[in-house]
Design a protein around this motif. Sequence first.
Motif, short mmCIF file in Angstrom:
data_model
loop_
_atom_site.label_atom_id
_atom_site.label_comp_id
_atom_site.label_asym_id
_atom_site.label_seq_id
_atom_site.Cartn_x
_atom_site.Cartn_y
_atom_site.Cartn_z
N ARG A 6 -2.66 -1.97 5.83
CA ARG A 6 -4.06 -1.42 5.27
C ARG A 6 -5.14 -2.51 5.77
N ASP A 48 0.51 -8.69 -4.63
CA ASP A 48 0.21 -7.90 -3.30
C ASP A 48 -0.28 -8.60 -2.29
N SER A 97 0.73 2.22 7.02
CA SER A 97 0.00 1.63 5.70
C SER A 97 -0.07 2.84 4.67
N ARG A 153 7.17 0.23 -2.23
CA ARG A 153 7.28 -0.52 -3.68
C ARG A 153 8.70 -0.15 -4.35
N SER A 203 3.67 -6.00 5.53
CA SER A 203 4.25 -4.74 4.38
C SER A 203 2.97 -3.53 4.79
N PRO A 204 3.25 -2.44 4.47
CA PRO A 204 2.17 -1.58 4.46
C PRO A 204 0.86 -1.92 3.51
N ILE A 205 0.93 -2.85 2.91
CA ILE A 205 -0.27 -3.59 2.25
C ILE A 205 -0.93 -4.27 3.51
N VAL A 250 2.93 2.67 1.15
CA VAL A 250 2.84 1.82 0.41
C VAL A 250 3.87 2.02 -0.90
#
Length: 134
Positions: free
Chosen positions: A81, A62, A109, A116, A76-78, A112
């Motif tokens: 966050r 991640d 965010s 994935r 990415s949405p990670i 996620v």
Amino acid sequence: MEMLSEQGKIRLALARGEDAVMDPMKSIISLIPDVKPWLAMKALHAAMRDQTHGAEYLSPEDRSLIWRQDYGRKTSPIGGRILVNLFRDGMIPQNRPASQDISALIAYSDGVEDFRVKLRQSIAEYQLHEKQSA
């Protein structure tokens, strides 16, 4: 030309899959109103480096999805966050007068799990293509 090991092929597929589904960093940072993008990128990079603002709880896989720099900076949405956490902690300075509405960044965010799924599909497509071309 050296042949890749099976582990190397998996890493390459993962990297290509990640790059295919990650978003340009600048477009995600623009979801924060009245911000200077380079300051937000600097804060995100520091959070990754220092393992703060939620980055410390992420797996190594991640962590690689917070920031990627190949042909352009991507996230990415990670990473989104982590940006939300940085913003809420006052680590991303804004121009005055500044809006505190980061609802678009929060919505991004929150994606996620969808990210994935897209990542797994992209990796599977890449691996299928590699098998067919071999």
